[in-house]
Design a protein around this motif. Structure first.
Motif, PDB file in Angstrom:
ATOM      1  N   GLU A 229      25.910 -25.049  30.930  1.00 34.97           N
ATOM      2  CA  GLU A 229      25.036 -26.207  31.002  1.00 34.97           C
ATOM      3  C   GLU A 229      23.562 -25.806  30.868  1.00 34.97           C
ATOM      4  O   GLU A 229      22.766 -26.528  30.251  1.00 34.97           O
ATOM      5  N   SER A 230      23.197 -24.660  31.441  1.00 32.55           N
ATOM      6  CA  SER A 230      21.812 -24.210  31.333  1.00 32.55           C
ATOM      7  C   SER A 230      21.436 -23.933  29.882  1.00 32.55           C
ATOM      8  O   SER A 230      20.325 -24.240  29.446  1.00 32.55           O
ATOM      9  N   ARG A 231      22.373 -23.359  29.132  1.00 34.85           N
ATOM     10  CA  ARG A 231      22.101 -23.084  27.717  1.00 34.85           C
ATOM     11  C   ARG A 231      22.016 -24.377  26.920  1.00 34.85           C
ATOM     12  O   ARG A 231      21.182 -24.498  26.012  1.00 34.85           O
ATOM     13  N   VAL A 232      22.863 -25.347  27.248  1.00 30.87           N
ATOM     14  CA  VAL A 232      22.831 -26.632  26.545  1.00 30.87           C
ATOM     15  C   VAL A 232      21.467 -27.291  26.727  1.00 30.87           C
ATOM     16  O   VAL A 232      20.870 -27.806  25.768  1.00 30.87           O
ATOM     17  N   TYR A 233      20.945 -27.252  27.951  1.00 34.95           N
ATOM     18  CA  TYR A 233      19.659 -27.885  28.213  1.00 34.95           C
ATOM     19  C   TYR A 233      18.498 -27.097  27.615  1.00 34.95           C
ATOM     20  O   TYR A 233      17.599 -27.661  27.002  1.00 34.95           O
ATOM     21  N   ASN A 234      18.511 -25.794  27.806  1.00 35.19           N
ATOM     22  CA  ASN A 234      17.361 -24.982  27.379  1.00 35.19           C
ATOM     23  C   ASN A 234      17.270 -24.842  25.875  1.00 35.19           C
ATOM     24  O   ASN A 234      16.176 -24.909  25.298  1.00 35.19           O
ATOM     25  N   ARG A 235      18.381 -24.639  25.204  1.00 36.99           N
ATOM     26  CA  ARG A 235      18.358 -24.333  23.774  1.00 36.99           C
ATOM     27  C   ARG A 235      18.571 -25.548  22.888  1.00 36.99           C
ATOM     28  O   ARG A 235      18.216 -25.508  21.710  1.00 36.99           O
ATOM     29  N   HIS A 236      19.165 -26.590  23.415  1.00 31.85           N
ATOM     30  CA  HIS A 236      19.477 -27.743  22.570  1.00 31.85           C
ATOM     31  C   HIS A 236      18.714 -28.995  23.001  1.00 31.85           C
ATOM     32  O   HIS A 236      17.948 -29.561  22.216  1.00 31.85           O
ATOM     33  N   ILE A 237      18.912 -29.416  24.235  1.00 35.07           N
ATOM     34  CA  ILE A 237      18.305 -30.682  24.674  1.00 35.07           C
ATOM     35  C   ILE A 237      16.791 -30.558  24.798  1.00 35.07           C
ATOM     36  O   ILE A 237      16.036 -31.348  24.228  1.00 35.07           O
ATOM     37  N   PHE A 238      16.338 -29.544  25.550  1.00 35.07           N
ATOM     38  CA  PHE A 238      14.910 -29.427  25.811  1.00 35.07           C
ATOM     39  C   PHE A 238      14.121 -29.165  24.537  1.00 35.07           C
ATOM     40  O   PHE A 238      13.069 -29.759  24.311  1.00 35.07           O
ATOM     41  N   ARG A 239      14.627 -28.278  23.670  1.00 38.52           N
ATOM     42  CA  ARG A 239      13.892 -27.936  22.445  1.00 38.52           C
ATOM     43  C   ARG A 239      13.731 -29.147  21.551  1.00 38.52           C
ATOM     44  O   ARG A 239      12.645 -29.388  20.999  1.00 38.52           O
ATOM     45  N   ASN A 240      14.796 -29.936  21.399  1.00 34.08           N
ATOM     46  CA  ASN A 240      14.698 -31.116  20.547  1.00 34.08           C
ATOM     47  C   ASN A 240      13.871 -32.224  21.187  1.00 34.08           C
ATOM     48  O   ASN A 240      13.274 -33.047  20.489  1.00 34.08           O
ATOM     49  N   SER A 241      13.823 -32.239  22.512  1.00 34.77           N
ATOM     50  CA  SER A 241      13.049 -33.263  23.201  1.00 34.77           C
ATOM     51  C   SER A 241      11.558 -32.996  23.155  1.00 34.77           C
ATOM     52  O   SER A 241      10.759 -33.881  23.486  1.00 34.77           O
ATOM     53  N   LEU A 242      11.152 -31.794  22.765  1.00 36.79           N
ATOM     54  CA  LEU A 242       9.734 -31.460  22.687  1.00 36.79           C
ATOM     55  C   LEU A 242       9.052 -32.050  21.456  1.00 36.79           C
ATOM     56  O   LEU A 242       7.833 -32.009  21.351  1.00 36.79           O
ATOM     57  N   LEU A 243       9.852 -32.602  20.530  1.00 34.19           N
ATOM     58  CA  LEU A 243       9.277 -33.093  19.273  1.00 34.19           C
ATOM     59  C   LEU A 243       8.199 -34.154  19.463  1.00 34.19           C
ATOM     60  O   LEU A 243       7.133 -34.067  18.842  1.00 34.19           O
ATOM     61  N   PRO A 244       8.404 -35.173  20.303  1.00 34.98           N
ATOM     62  CA  PRO A 244       7.325 -36.159  20.445  1.00 34.98           C
ATOM     63  C   PRO A 244       6.067 -35.577  21.054  1.00 34.98           C
ATOM     64  O   PRO A 244       4.963 -36.004  20.721  1.00 34.98           O
ATOM     65  N   ILE A 245       6.217 -34.604  21.956  1.00 33.10           N
ATOM     66  CA  ILE A 245       5.044 -33.970  22.551  1.00 33.10           C
ATOM     67  C   ILE A 245       4.281 -33.188  21.489  1.00 33.10           C
ATOM     68  O   ILE A 245       3.053 -33.233  21.413  1.00 33.10           O
ATOM     69  N   ALA A 246       5.017 -32.450  20.645  1.00 34.72           N
ATOM     70  CA  ALA A 246       4.373 -31.694  19.573  1.00 34.72           C
ATOM     71  C   ALA A 246       3.704 -32.620  18.573  1.00 34.72           C
ATOM     72  O   ALA A 246       2.630 -32.327  18.046  1.00 34.72           O
ATOM     73  N   ALA A 247       4.349 -33.780  18.329  1.00 36.30           N
ATOM     74  CA  ALA A 247       3.800 -34.710  17.345  1.00 36.30           C
ATOM     75  C   ALA A 247       2.491 -35.333  17.814  1.00 36.30           C
ATOM     76  O   ALA A 247       1.646 -35.691  16.999  1.00 36.30           O
ATOM     77  N   PHE A 248       2.300 -35.426  19.130  1.00 36.71           N
ATOM     78  CA  PHE A 248       1.124 -36.107  19.655  1.00 36.71           C
ATOM     79  C   PHE A 248       0.085 -35.163  20.238  1.00 36.71           C
ATOM     80  O   PHE A 248      -0.902 -35.629  20.802  1.00 36.71           O
ATOM     81  N   ILE A 249       0.280 -33.858  20.091  1.00 39.66           N
ATOM     82  CA  ILE A 249      -0.655 -32.934  20.727  1.00 39.66           C
ATOM     83  C   ILE A 249      -2.061 -33.050  20.145  1.00 39.66           C
ATOM     84  O   ILE A 249      -3.060 -32.993  20.862  1.00 39.66           O
ATOM     85  N   GLY A 250      -2.151 -33.240  18.821  1.00 43.78           N
ATOM     86  CA  GLY A 250      -3.475 -33.397  18.212  1.00 43.78           C
ATOM     87  C   GLY A 250      -4.155 -34.672  18.659  1.00 43.78           C
ATOM     88  O   GLY A 250      -5.348 -34.679  18.975  1.00 43.78           O
ATOM     89  N   TYR A 251      -3.378 -35.767  18.693  1.00 42.49           N
ATOM     90  CA  TYR A 251      -3.950 -37.029  19.163  1.00 42.49           C
ATOM     91  C   TYR A 251      -4.314 -36.942  20.640  1.00 42.49           C
ATOM     92  O   TYR A 251      -5.282 -37.573  21.084  1.00 42.49           O
ATOM     93  N   GLU A 252      -3.533 -36.188  21.406  1.00 41.66           N
ATOM     94  CA  GLU A 252      -3.821 -36.035  22.829  1.00 41.66           C
ATOM     95  C   GLU A 252      -5.195 -35.409  23.037  1.00 41.66           C
ATOM     96  O   GLU A 252      -5.972 -35.824  23.901  1.00 41.66           O
ATOM     97  N   ILE A 253      -5.503 -34.400  22.219  1.00 42.31           N
ATOM     98  CA  ILE A 253      -6.789 -33.716  22.347  1.00 42.31           C
ATOM     99  C   ILE A 253      -7.940 -34.663  22.031  1.00 42.31           C
ATOM    100  O   ILE A 253      -8.931 -34.735  22.761  1.00 42.31           O
ATOM    101  N   THR A 254      -7.816 -35.413  20.942  1.00 41.52           N
ATOM    102  CA  THR A 254      -8.899 -36.324  20.567  1.00 41.52           C
ATOM    103  C   THR A 254      -9.030 -37.477  21.557  1.00 41.52           C
ATOM    104  O   THR A 254     -10.141 -37.937  21.841  1.00 41.52           O
ATOM    105  N   LEU A 255      -7.898 -37.950  22.097  1.00 45.78           N
ATOM    106  CA  LEU A 255      -7.967 -38.999  23.104  1.00 45.78           C
ATOM    107  C   LEU A 255      -8.649 -38.504  24.369  1.00 45.78           C
ATOM    108  O   LEU A 255      -9.363 -39.251  25.037  1.00 45.78           O
ATOM    109  N   LEU A 256      -8.431 -37.229  24.689  1.00 41.15           N
ATOM    110  CA  LEU A 256      -9.094 -36.663  25.860  1.00 41.15           C
ATOM    111  C   LEU A 256     -10.603 -36.619  25.656  1.00 41.15           C
ATOM    112  O   LEU A 256     -11.381 -36.916  26.567  1.00 41.15           O
ATOM    113  N   ILE A 257     -11.027 -36.237  24.452  1.00 41.27           N
ATOM    114  CA  ILE A 257     -12.463 -36.160  24.180  1.00 41.27           C
ATOM    115  C   ILE A 257     -13.115 -37.530  24.310  1.00 41.27           C
ATOM    116  O   ILE A 257     -14.184 -37.688  24.916  1.00 41.27           O
ATOM    117  N   SER A 258     -12.444 -38.554  23.763  1.00 41.87           N
ATOM    118  CA  SER A 258     -13.002 -39.905  23.875  1.00 41.87           C
ATOM    119  C   SER A 258     -12.804 -40.488  25.270  1.00 41.87           C
ATOM    120  O   SER A 258     -13.618 -41.292  25.739  1.00 41.87           O
TER     121      SER A 258
END
Length: 320
Positions: A229-258
């Motif tokens: 179960e730990s491998r399922v979460y770490n290598r499959h679920i968690f990695r794929n779930s990071l996509l929205p965070i990665a997609a918004f990291i640039g916008y996050e930085i600019t939103l912080l500045i404003s």
């Protein structure tokens, strides 16, 4: 990857030109100017009009924009009428404080949001998930400036744990250990105020992605093969779930500045946000247009950074 990056940079050029044009026109359309209400009422109105004519403020907007754009290409953002100094020098004195505040806020956002999002998504419908979800609902409903005022009063004035204003204690010599620690101490409270509110969106994104990913066929297949179960979460679920965070990291930085505009004002933190509000109040439009333009350029660059980060995190994406 490099072809995509070059193509996006070429697309950014007309975007920045259009942005500069819109910013200049909107600034000129605002009522008043740097002389409105900032000179003695005893000054002859005719003298003020002659000064406006001398400065070129009565010229057609396209002539003023042409001069401004020409100076901009030469690295000259104009002169502040309030501070009587070049805007480039004025911003350079403030930008480092805003950058540090944004970076500290970003670090706190991910330190808080990633663990909370993982717990909430992995153990959804549990008591922990209900507590975390309630926190995100409160965060979505609370305006940042209200929350910043509460944080300032409670931790700054009531408990006295942190400074209530400024970026460093007076009298300290730059470069010393005491100076660095004072800068760090002045950053904690405003950056936490930003992070505790801004983190709620990231928590919700990560939670929803984990819940959705848990039901995907490849996750069921991995479990059917007997993967731990730990491998399922770490290598499959968690990695794929990071996509929205990665997609918004640039916008996050600019939103912080404003988003630091009101926080810097509340905490009397000498950054670009505080300078922006002060310049609007005194109609120092040379500074206002420069700051808005820089924020817009940062937003365009943030979009590019988000696309690059997304393609790196997800190996299935190949942008040519």
């Amino acid at each position: 990857m490099w072809k995509f990056t070059v193509r996006r940079i070429l697309i950014m050029i007309p975007q920045i030109i259009l942005l500069s044009l819109l910013v200049f026109i909107i600034a000129k359309a605002m009522p008043g100017d740097a002389l409105s209400g900032n000179v003695s009422p005893d000054v002859d109105p005719q003298t003020l009009e002659e000064l406006r004519e001398k400065l070129g403020w009565n010229d057609p907007w396209y002539q003023q924009y042409g001069r401004w754009a020409k100076d901009l290409l030469q690295g000259d953002l104009g002169t502040s009428y309030k501070y009587k100094m070049p805007v480039t020098e004025l911003i350079s004195q403030r930008v480092i404080n805003t950058v540090w505040l944004s970076l500290f806020s970003l670090v706190f956002i991910y330190i808080i949001s990633i663990p909370l999002g993982i717990i909430s998504g992995r153990y959804n419908n549990s008591l922990a998930d209900q507590v975390i979800t309630s926190y995100t609902y409160i965060g979505f409903a609370t305006p940042l400036f209200i929350f910043a005022l509460v944080i300032l009063w409670f931790f700054g004035y009531y408990l006295g744990w942190f400074p209530t204003g400024g970026s460093v204690a007076p009298g300290l010599e730059p470069g010393t250990f005491e100076y660095v620690m004072s800068k760090f101490n002045h950053l904690i409270l405003p950056s936490l105020a930003i992070a505790l509110i801004s983190t709620v969106g990231t928590v919700q994104y990560l939670r929803n992605e984990i819940i959705d990913t848990k039901e995907k066929d490849f996750i069921l297949t991995a479990r059917a093969k007997g993967a731990p179960e730990s491998r399922v979460y770490n290598r499959h679920i968690f990695r794929n779930s990071l996509l929205p965070i990665a997609a918004f990291i640039g916008y996050e930085i600019t939103l912080l500045i404003s988003g630091t505009v009101f926080v810097e004002k509340i905490f009397s933190y000498p950054g670009m946000g505080q300078l922006f509000l002060e310049s609007i109040l005194v109609r120092d439009y040379t500074v206002v247009t420069a700051l808005v333009l820089l924020t817009g350029v940062a937003t365009v660059l943030g979009a590019l950074l988000s696309d690059i980060a997304l393609s790196i995190v997800d190996p299935r994406i190949r942008i040519k």
